[in-house]
Write a protein that holds these residues in place. Sequence first.
Motif, PDB file in Angstrom:
ATOM      1  N   THR A   3       0.828  -1.205   0.000  1.00 51.94           N
ATOM      2  CA  THR A   3       0.000   0.000   0.000  1.00 51.94           C
ATOM      3  C   THR A   3       0.865   1.259   0.000  1.00 51.94           C
ATOM      4  O   THR A   3       0.566   2.234  -0.709  1.00 51.94           O
ATOM      5  CB  THR A   3      -0.924   0.015   1.226  1.00 51.94           C
ATOM      6  OG1 THR A   3      -1.770  -1.139   1.193  1.00 51.94           O
ATOM      7  CG2 THR A   3      -1.791   1.270   1.238  1.00 51.94           C
ATOM      8  N   GLU A   4       1.934   1.252   0.764  1.00 56.75           N
ATOM      9  CA  GLU A   4       2.818   2.417   0.816  1.00 56.75           C
ATOM     10  C   GLU A   4       3.505   2.645  -0.529  1.00 56.75           C
ATOM     11  O   GLU A   4       3.679   3.793  -0.958  1.00 56.75           O
ATOM     12  CB  GLU A   4       3.855   2.224   1.926  1.00 56.75           C
ATOM     13  CG  GLU A   4       3.243   2.251   3.323  1.00 56.75           C
ATOM     14  CD  GLU A   4       4.274   1.948   4.389  1.00 56.75           C
ATOM     15  OE1 GLU A   4       5.144   1.088   4.127  1.00 56.75           O
ATOM     16  OE2 GLU A   4       4.213   2.558   5.474  1.00 56.75           O
ATOM     17  N   LYS A   6       2.308   1.779  -3.523  1.00 59.32           N
ATOM     18  CA  LYS A   6       1.288   2.308  -4.422  1.00 59.32           C
ATOM     19  C   LYS A   6       1.055   3.784  -4.153  1.00 59.32           C
ATOM     20  O   LYS A   6       0.943   4.589  -5.082  1.00 59.32           O
ATOM     21  CB  LYS A   6      -0.023   1.541  -4.247  1.00 59.32           C
ATOM     22  CG  LYS A   6      -0.022   0.137  -4.810  1.00 59.32           C
ATOM     23  CD  LYS A   6      -1.387  -0.504  -4.618  1.00 59.32           C
ATOM     24  CE  LYS A   6      -1.439  -1.903  -5.207  1.00 59.32           C
ATOM     25  NZ  LYS A   6      -2.751  -2.554  -5.000  1.00 59.32           N
ATOM     26  N   THR A   7       0.990   4.131  -2.882  1.00 56.11           N
ATOM     27  CA  THR A   7       0.746   5.524  -2.506  1.00 56.11           C
ATOM     28  C   THR A   7       1.875   6.429  -2.975  1.00 56.11           C
ATOM     29  O   THR A   7       1.649   7.498  -3.553  1.00 56.11           O
ATOM     30  CB  THR A   7       0.580   5.642  -0.986  1.00 56.11           C
ATOM     31  OG1 THR A   7      -0.527   4.844  -0.563  1.00 56.11           O
ATOM     32  CG2 THR A   7       0.331   7.095  -0.582  1.00 56.11           C
ATOM     33  N   ARG A  11       1.547   9.359  -5.767  1.00 50.50           N
ATOM     34  CA  ARG A  11       1.829  10.747  -5.404  1.00 50.50           C
ATOM     35  C   ARG A  11       2.921  11.337  -6.282  1.00 50.50           C
ATOM     36  O   ARG A  11       2.859  12.511  -6.660  1.00 50.50           O
ATOM     37  CB  ARG A  11       2.232  10.823  -3.928  1.00 50.50           C
ATOM     38  CG  ARG A  11       1.084  10.545  -2.959  1.00 50.50           C
ATOM     39  CD  ARG A  11       1.551  10.597  -1.523  1.00 50.50           C
ATOM     40  NE  ARG A  11       2.088  11.907  -1.199  1.00 50.50           N
ATOM     41  CZ  ARG A  11       2.986  12.126  -0.231  1.00 50.50           C
ATOM     42  NH1 ARG A  11       3.469  11.106   0.464  1.00 50.50           N
ATOM     43  NH2 ARG A  11       3.415  13.346   0.007  1.00 50.50           N
TER      44      ARG A  11
END
Length: 231
Positions: A3-4, A6-7, A11
């Motif tokens: 998840t990190e 992907k984030t 961004r």
Amino acid sequence: MDTELKTLCARLLAQRVLPRADPLVRRALMDEAFRAELDERLAGTGLRLVENPYAEHVALALAPEMGEPVFGAGETWQNNTLGLPRDGVALLVVLWALIILPKRERQIARVEAGREGQSDMFGALKPLATGEAVSCGVSEDALYADFGRKLGGRTRFSANLGRLANLGFVTRRNKWIEEGPLLDVLIDYSQLAPRIIEGALSDLLSQRRGQPAEAAAAEPEPTPAGQTEEA
């Protein structure tokens, strides 16, 4: 971690540039496993993370092998993917040379001075000097006086300067131009600095050193006292 990753990728794509102080960016710079996974994901899309220890931001750039497919896709080779005309790219290089080169000299000087004065075993782990303390700006009027006519005149100069500000390469305030978040990170210092210092700047300094001698040779010799030129 998925998840990190992907984030962070999302961004970077959406915001184009992120500060080094951002928690996810810091993890990418310090966590080898996280960085390896990030690099792999970006490489799958033809991109790479660009950063250097002296810059305060990180950004995305094309992977080296994607240069020809992207820049050579049309009838002629593109000089950039940002829509900048050639005089806009020239202005960008001039600003980089005036702002980043002096800044880097001050940063390196600070690091070297710090190493000479280190007495603790962990001194090498201290952060490098960055920020406004070592950065400088240039006067918009002085820049135009020196390069404006060669870069298309007032209208083209102002338009290209506005484009560079909108893209995040520089900031403008009260006729003063300062470094933007992308100026130090998207231009490869190791490649451009030698070309400027050993190439264009060297030629310019050589010309200036030769001017006094040429000027002296062109001037007529002084006429001795009591005589006239006709004599």
